[in-house]
Design a protein around this motif. Structure first.
Motif, PDB file in Angstrom:
ATOM      1  N   MET A   4       0.617  -1.463  -0.315  1.00 42.81           N
ATOM      2  CA  MET A   4       0.035  -0.212   0.210  1.00 42.81           C
ATOM      3  C   MET A   4       0.523   1.418   0.056  1.00 42.81           C
ATOM      4  SD  MET A   4      -2.830   0.964   3.266  1.00 42.81           S
ATOM      5  CE  MET A   4      -3.207  -0.255   2.532  1.00 42.81           C
ATOM      6  N   TRP A   5       1.988   0.969   0.804  1.00 43.45           N
ATOM      7  CA  TRP A   5       2.876   2.619   0.843  1.00 43.45           C
ATOM      8  C   TRP A   5       3.844   2.306  -0.464  1.00 43.45           C
ATOM      9  CZ3 TRP A   5       3.190   6.441   3.200  1.00 43.45           C
ATOM     10  CH2 TRP A   5       4.058   7.451   3.153  1.00 43.45           C
ATOM     11  N   ASP A   6       4.225   1.412  -1.090  1.00 42.51           N
ATOM     12  CA  ASP A   6       4.758   1.396  -2.041  1.00 42.51           C
ATOM     13  C   ASP A   6       4.007   2.061  -2.851  1.00 42.51           C
ATOM     14  OD1 ASP A   6       6.447  -1.947  -1.753  1.00 42.51           O
ATOM     15  OD2 ASP A   6       7.012   0.362  -1.372  1.00 42.51           O
ATOM     16  N   GLY A   7       2.554   1.618  -3.325  1.00 44.79           N
ATOM     17  CA  GLY A   7       1.030   2.494  -4.352  1.00 44.79           C
ATOM     18  C   GLY A   7       1.427   4.078  -4.199  1.00 44.79           C
ATOM     19  N   GLN A   8       1.250   4.271  -3.074  1.00 44.87           N
ATOM     20  CA  GLN A   8       1.697   5.082  -2.568  1.00 44.87           C
ATOM     21  C   GLN A   8       2.053   6.716  -2.318  1.00 44.87           C
ATOM     22  OE1 GLN A   8      -0.341   6.487   1.507  1.00 44.87           O
ATOM     23  NE2 GLN A   8       0.465   9.057   1.754  1.00 44.87           N
ATOM     24  N   ARG A   9       3.091   6.047  -2.660  1.00 40.65           N
ATOM     25  CA  ARG A   9       5.138   6.345  -3.299  1.00 40.65           C
ATOM     26  C   ARG A   9       4.815   7.088  -4.753  1.00 40.65           C
ATOM     27  NH1 ARG A   9       9.233   2.954  -1.957  1.00 40.65           N
ATOM     28  NH2 ARG A   9      10.989   4.719  -2.747  1.00 40.65           N
ATOM     29  N   LEU A  10       3.592   5.642  -5.283  1.00 43.06           N
ATOM     30  CA  LEU A  10       4.329   6.273  -6.654  1.00 43.06           C
ATOM     31  C   LEU A  10       3.462   7.002  -7.334  1.00 43.06           C
ATOM     32  CD1 LEU A  10       4.715   5.052  -9.474  1.00 43.06           C
ATOM     33  CD2 LEU A  10       2.921   3.007  -9.303  1.00 43.06           C
ATOM     34  N   GLY A  11       2.214   7.159  -6.363  1.00 40.62           N
ATOM     35  CA  GLY A  11       0.862   7.981  -6.812  1.00 40.62           C
ATOM     36  C   GLY A  11       1.503   9.392  -6.464  1.00 40.62           C
ATOM     37  N   GLU A  12       2.650   9.688  -5.591  1.00 39.06           N
ATOM     38  CA  GLU A  12       3.202  10.697  -5.601  1.00 39.06           C
ATOM     39  C   GLU A  12       3.928  11.227  -6.577  1.00 39.06           C
ATOM     40  OE1 GLU A  12       5.223  10.286  -1.726  1.00 39.06           O
ATOM     41  OE2 GLU A  12       3.503  10.729   0.052  1.00 39.06           O
ATOM     42  N   MET A  13       4.940  10.214  -7.026  1.00 44.18           N
ATOM     43  CA  MET A  13       5.620  10.635  -7.814  1.00 44.18           C
ATOM     44  C   MET A  13       4.870  11.284  -8.617  1.00 44.18           C
ATOM     45  SD  MET A  13       6.870   9.437 -10.785  1.00 44.18           S
ATOM     46  CE  MET A  13       7.254   7.635 -11.213  1.00 44.18           C
ATOM     47  N   LEU A  14       3.471  10.628  -9.667  1.00 41.03           N
ATOM     48  CA  LEU A  14       2.302  10.684 -10.439  1.00 41.03           C
ATOM     49  C   LEU A  14       2.214  11.775 -10.077  1.00 41.03           C
ATOM     50  CD1 LEU A  14       0.969   7.050 -11.444  1.00 41.03           C
ATOM     51  CD2 LEU A  14       2.931   8.301 -12.532  1.00 41.03           C
ATOM     52  N   VAL A  15       1.700  12.768  -9.395  1.00 43.17           N
ATOM     53  CA  VAL A  15       1.189  13.477  -9.065  1.00 43.17           C
ATOM     54  C   VAL A  15       2.504  14.323  -8.940  1.00 43.17           C
ATOM     55  CG1 VAL A  15       0.442  15.266  -7.051  1.00 43.17           C
ATOM     56  CG2 VAL A  15      -0.639  13.058  -7.340  1.00 43.17           C
ATOM     57  N   GLY A  16       3.793  14.148  -8.372  1.00 37.82           N
ATOM     58  CA  GLY A  16       4.483  15.233  -8.754  1.00 37.82           C
ATOM     59  C   GLY A  16       4.917  15.417 -10.117  1.00 37.82           C
ATOM     60  N   ILE A  18       2.483  15.605 -12.584  1.00 33.11           N
ATOM     61  CA  ILE A  18       2.003  15.906 -13.942  1.00 33.11           C
ATOM     62  C   ILE A  18       1.784  17.422 -13.267  1.00 33.11           C
ATOM     63  CG2 ILE A  18      -0.913  16.113 -13.747  1.00 33.11           C
ATOM     64  CD1 ILE A  18      -0.641  13.149 -13.037  1.00 33.11           C
ATOM     65  N   LEU A  19       1.746  18.172 -11.573  1.00 34.09           N
ATOM     66  CA  LEU A  19       1.947  19.710 -11.265  1.00 34.09           C
ATOM     67  C   LEU A  19       3.417  19.668 -12.012  1.00 34.09           C
ATOM     68  CD1 LEU A  19       1.787  18.902  -7.396  1.00 34.09           C
ATOM     69  CD2 LEU A  19       0.180  20.452  -9.016  1.00 34.09           C
ATOM     70  N   ILE A  20       4.716  18.743 -12.060  1.00 34.44           N
ATOM     71  CA  ILE A  20       5.804  19.707 -13.143  1.00 34.44           C
ATOM     72  C   ILE A  20       5.350  19.981 -14.665  1.00 34.44           C
ATOM     73  CG2 ILE A  20       8.124  19.576 -13.670  1.00 34.44           C
ATOM     74  CD1 ILE A  20       8.257  20.508 -10.838  1.00 34.44           C
ATOM     75  N   GLY A  21       4.650  18.783 -14.921  1.00 33.90           N
ATOM     76  CA  GLY A  21       3.859  19.322 -16.367  1.00 33.90           C
ATOM     77  C   GLY A  21       3.879  20.956 -16.302  1.00 33.90           C
ATOM     78  N   LEU A  22       2.248  20.666 -15.403  1.00 34.15           N
ATOM     79  CA  LEU A  22       1.238  21.432 -16.250  1.00 34.15           C
ATOM     80  C   LEU A  22       2.293  22.872 -14.750  1.00 34.15           C
ATOM     81  CD1 LEU A  22      -0.832  22.947 -15.383  1.00 34.15           C
ATOM     82  CD2 LEU A  22      -1.386  22.614 -12.952  1.00 34.15           C
ATOM     83  N   CYS A  23       3.195  23.263 -14.432  1.00 37.59           N
ATOM     84  CA  CYS A  23       4.187  24.125 -13.897  1.00 37.59           C
ATOM     85  C   CYS A  23       4.874  24.815 -15.708  1.00 37.59           C
ATOM     86  CB  CYS A  23       5.118  23.755 -12.936  1.00 37.59           C
ATOM     87  SG  CYS A  23       6.223  24.779 -13.255  1.00 37.59           S
ATOM     88  N   VAL A  24       5.022  23.973 -16.034  1.00 38.23           N
ATOM     89  CA  VAL A  24       6.107  24.564 -17.214  1.00 38.23           C
ATOM     90  C   VAL A  24       5.280  25.427 -18.633  1.00 38.23           C
ATOM     91  CG1 VAL A  24       7.585  23.772 -19.241  1.00 38.23           C
ATOM     92  CG2 VAL A  24       7.604  22.811 -16.963  1.00 38.23           C
TER      93      VAL A  24
END
Length: 221
Positions: A4-16, A18-24
């Motif tokens: 579950m925690w590995d899945g949460q880390r993967l989700g955090e990475m993907l959110v990050g 997406i936010l970087i792409g949105l930033c650019v």
């Protein structure tokens, strides 16, 4: 719980990411200049007469090799995802705003996009750094500087320092090529260079505190 925690880390990475792409995308829509790393690549590619995409790829690969030798622990799935998808995400967000929603970019909206882009940049970096699944090659530069100075530099200082250096390099090469300062830099570049480091540190602390609380709660159950 580990899965579950590995899945949460993967989700955090993907959110990050997406936010970087949105930033650019937001920085491009604001028209106030790009982030410092892109500023450097625009300046040098213009001086050499190369396309921005080709030079940025070469620079990413060069920094990636340095990271492999000096900070291999920061290389992971997030490194590859960042290198491959951030540019496409930025193009997608710009396409949605301009071609689908047909947003009229007024002076007020330009300022809003600048502020929102800065927030997305720092929050996105904090998310995928906290996930610890690998970070973009340039983002690892600050950690390499910290290591080479014997931990005498804070992340905040190392990030601001590296951002200011690459921004200056981009401006110098742009001036030498005859394109001028504003072809590669603007208010957005300066804001990103000065605020990104401190804001990343602030959001990293918040996310780390949230993770510690989560782990503490899980251990008590």
């Amino acid at each position: 719980m580990k899965k579950m925690w590995d899945g949460q880390r993967l989700g955090e990475m993907l959110v990050g990411i997406i936010l970087i792409g949105l930033c650019v995308g937001l920085y491009r829509l604001s028209g106030f200049g790009v982030d410092p790393f892109s500023c450097m690549n625009l300046g040098i590619s213009g001086f050499l007469g190369m396309s921005f995409g080709n030079w940025q790829l070469l620079m990413n690969l060069a920094i990636f090799l340095v990271v492999i030798f000096f900070a291999r622990e920061y290389v992971g799935l997030g490194t590859i995802v960042n290198m491959v998808f951030v540019g496409y995400l930025a193009d997608f967000f710009c396409w949605v705003a301009l071609d689908v929603l047909m947003v009229e970019v007024t002076p007020v909206l330009r300022v809003v996009f600048l502020l929102a882009g800065t927030l997305c940049s720092s929050l996105g970096c904090a998310f995928y750094m906290t996930a610890a699944l690998g970070i973009a090659p340039y983002d690892a530069v600050a950690f390499i500087l910290i290591r080479f100075t014997g931990n005498r530099l804070s992340f905040r200082a190392a990030r601001v320092g590296s951002d200011v250096v690459v921004m200056t390099v981009g401006i110098v090469f742009s001036v030498l090529s005859g394109n001028g300062i504003w072809a590669v830099a603007g208010l957005g570049t300066l804001v990103n260079a000065c605020l990104n480091g401190p804001l990343i540190q602030f959001f990293k602390n918040l996310l780390a505190a949230r993770r510690d609380k989560y782990v503490s709660t899980a251990n008590c159950q």
